[in-house]
Design a protein around this motif. Structure first.
Motif, PDB file in Angstrom:
ATOM      1  N   SER A  14      49.330 -41.660  27.140  1.00 63.62           N
ATOM      2  CA  SER A  14      48.048 -41.595  27.842  1.00 63.62           C
ATOM      3  C   SER A  14      48.160 -40.642  29.022  1.00 63.62           C
ATOM      4  CB  SER A  14      47.655 -42.979  28.342  1.00 63.62           C
ATOM      5  OG  SER A  14      47.651 -43.893  27.278  1.00 63.62           O
ATOM      6  N   LEU A  62      50.146 -38.094  29.462  1.00 60.32           N
ATOM      7  CA  LEU A  62      50.252 -36.668  29.094  1.00 60.32           C
ATOM      8  C   LEU A  62      48.893 -36.087  28.697  1.00 60.32           C
ATOM      9  CD1 LEU A  62      53.677 -36.498  27.218  1.00 60.32           C
ATOM     10  CD2 LEU A  62      53.086 -35.669  29.505  1.00 60.32           C
ATOM     11  N   ILE A  82      48.143 -40.273  40.660  1.00 62.66           N
ATOM     12  CA  ILE A  82      47.521 -41.060  39.590  1.00 62.66           C
ATOM     13  C   ILE A  82      48.579 -42.021  39.072  1.00 62.66           C
ATOM     14  CG2 ILE A  82      46.379 -40.984  37.330  1.00 62.66           C
ATOM     15  CD1 ILE A  82      45.438 -38.171  37.948  1.00 62.66           C
ATOM     16  N   SER A  83      48.341 -43.320  39.233  1.00 60.32           N
ATOM     17  CA  SER A  83      49.390 -44.269  38.869  1.00 60.32           C
ATOM     18  C   SER A  83      49.110 -44.886  37.501  1.00 60.32           C
ATOM     19  CB  SER A  83      49.511 -45.356  39.935  1.00 60.32           C
ATOM     20  OG  SER A  83      48.364 -46.140  39.938  1.00 60.32           O
ATOM     21  N   TRP A  84      50.140 -44.957  36.727  1.00 58.18           N
ATOM     22  CA  TRP A  84      50.067 -45.530  35.372  1.00 58.18           C
ATOM     23  C   TRP A  84      50.912 -46.793  35.351  1.00 58.18           C
ATOM     24  CZ3 TRP A  84      46.891 -43.118  31.851  1.00 58.18           C
ATOM     25  CH2 TRP A  84      46.443 -41.836  32.211  1.00 58.18           C
ATOM     26  N   SER A  85      50.259 -47.941  35.167  1.00 54.69           N
ATOM     27  CA  SER A  85      51.017 -49.204  35.178  1.00 54.69           C
ATOM     28  C   SER A  85      50.534 -50.118  34.072  1.00 54.69           C
ATOM     29  CB  SER A  85      50.854 -49.897  36.521  1.00 54.69           C
ATOM     30  OG  SER A  85      49.486 -50.106  36.781  1.00 54.69           O
ATOM     31  N   LEU A 104      52.522 -45.733  27.890  1.00 49.18           N
ATOM     32  CA  LEU A 104      51.846 -45.081  29.024  1.00 49.18           C
ATOM     33  C   LEU A 104      52.035 -43.571  29.040  1.00 49.18           C
ATOM     34  CD1 LEU A 104      52.580 -47.405  32.097  1.00 49.18           C
ATOM     35  CD2 LEU A 104      50.381 -47.013  30.968  1.00 49.18           C
ATOM     36  N   LEU A 134      46.350 -36.446  30.420  1.00 49.04           N
ATOM     37  CA  LEU A 134      45.707 -36.035  31.678  1.00 49.04           C
ATOM     38  C   LEU A 134      46.515 -35.002  32.461  1.00 49.04           C
ATOM     39  CD1 LEU A 134      43.887 -38.563  31.167  1.00 49.04           C
ATOM     40  CD2 LEU A 134      43.915 -38.907  33.626  1.00 49.04           C
TER      41      LEU A 134
END
Lengths: 111, 120, 96
Positions: free
Chosen positions: C18, C20, C93-96, C15, C22
């Motif tokens: 991906s 980094l 912005i959540s990264w899961s 994750l 953005l």
């Protein structure tokens, strides 16, 4: 000719009046479903009903109003592809009503 | 209602979970409410775009069919992260629907200027 | 507009890479749940610019025995500060 015993007709509908099973639909069913919406089907209605069934077959979902109008416009042109035209035929919640008469499930995201 | 710019980032392959479908449903709902919607495929999400899918064999809805409706809901252009395509050895010719391919900087700017980013 | 990125899965997820792509200067990154495994050696955060503040949820560090082992760049935060951070930045912005 109908597959239905009309007394048992309600058994084929969900609590909101949508047909439970798509393959129970035929034109006589559409006439009965339209009657329950106080709509007498004309060729203009059938044109939209056939179109929404085509939409469902192609995209595997019932369209919300915005998509239905876009699709009508794409397939029939901009005279019919206006919400006022479709609403004149099927009333204010046109997308829901057309889906119901065409034997489709209730569209998601309909406002 | 105030019009906001929403960017939906879809990052999961189509059939292993319901997440891909969830992102589409959320984006369509936002489009129905006349919001400005961007739809970006990233990471394994680009697998949703591969041609010649037929998910009837696993009793699912073919994702490409649903993706085709984006345009009918007024989401004019689907966007794809170029890095994710390259990582998976995919190119524009391999994709089932027309898309606009964004480079790293364009992807970053898209997220930066959006009011809301939904990322799944 | 600034963003707070939350990362909630372990480094194996990839994750961070991906995310980094953005991340803009001035954005913050907060590690939560299994995301806190990014915070200890080996250094996985070398690519993160000094412009970006790094946080980790203290409760998740404690639970995993990591509180004393994290990189100096990372600020442990409690739930109260977590909430404040979501307000300090323009969006999450959540990264899961």
């Amino acid at each position: 000719m109908s597959k239905f015993n009309y007394q048992a007709f309600d058994d084929f509908l969900d609590e909101e009046g949508y047909l439970l099973s798509l393959d129970r639909w035929d034109e006589s069913v559409a006439v009965e479903l339209a009657c329950r919406e106080n709509i007498k089907l004309t060729e203009a209605h059938w044109e939209i009903i056939r179109l929404i069934r085509k939409f469902y077959q192609r995209y595997q979902m019932a369209p919300a109003s915005r998509a239905l109008i876009s699709y009508v416009k794409k397939e029939l042109g901009s005279d019919q592809g206006r919400s006022v035209y479709v609403m004149r035929l099927f009333g204010g919640s046109a997308a829901k009503t057309v889906a119901k008469i065409a034997g489709l499930p209730k569209p998601d995201n309909c406002i | 209602m105030q019009r906001k710019s929403l960017t939906f980032i879809t990052r999961q392959a189509p059939y292993g979970s319901n997440k891909a479908k969830l992102v589409i449903d959320a984006a369509l709902a936002a489009a129905v409410f006349e919001q400005q919607v961007n739809f970006l495929f990233m990471d394994d999400g680009v697998f949703q775009l591969v041609q010649n899918q037929n998910a009837e064999s696993i009793s699912s809805k073919t994702i490409g069919r649903v993706l085709e409706t984006l345009e009918l809901y007024g989401i004019e252009q689907a966007l794809v992260d170029s890095v994710s395509l390259e990582e998976r050895d995919l190119s524009a010719e391999d994709l089932a629907i027309p898309v606009k391919i964004l480079n790293v900087e364009q992807v970053r700017q898209l997220a930066a200027r959006s009011d809301v980013v939904i990322n799944l | 507009m600034s963003a707070l990125h939350t990362i909630s899965a372990s480094p194996t997820s990839g994750l961070i890479n991906s995310c980094l792509r953005l991340v803009c200067p001035g954005d913050g990154i907060l590690f939560i749940q299994d995301g806190v495994y990014h915070c200890c050696p080996p250094d996985l955060l070398g690519d993160v610019s000094q412009d970006n503040a790094l946080f980790a949820l203290r409760e998740d560090l404690l639970a995993r025995g990591l509180l004393g082992k994290i990189s100096e760049r990372i600020t442990p935060v409690g739930f109260g500060r977590f909430v404040e951070l979501t307000v300090d930045y323009d969006k999450v912005i959540s990264w899961s």
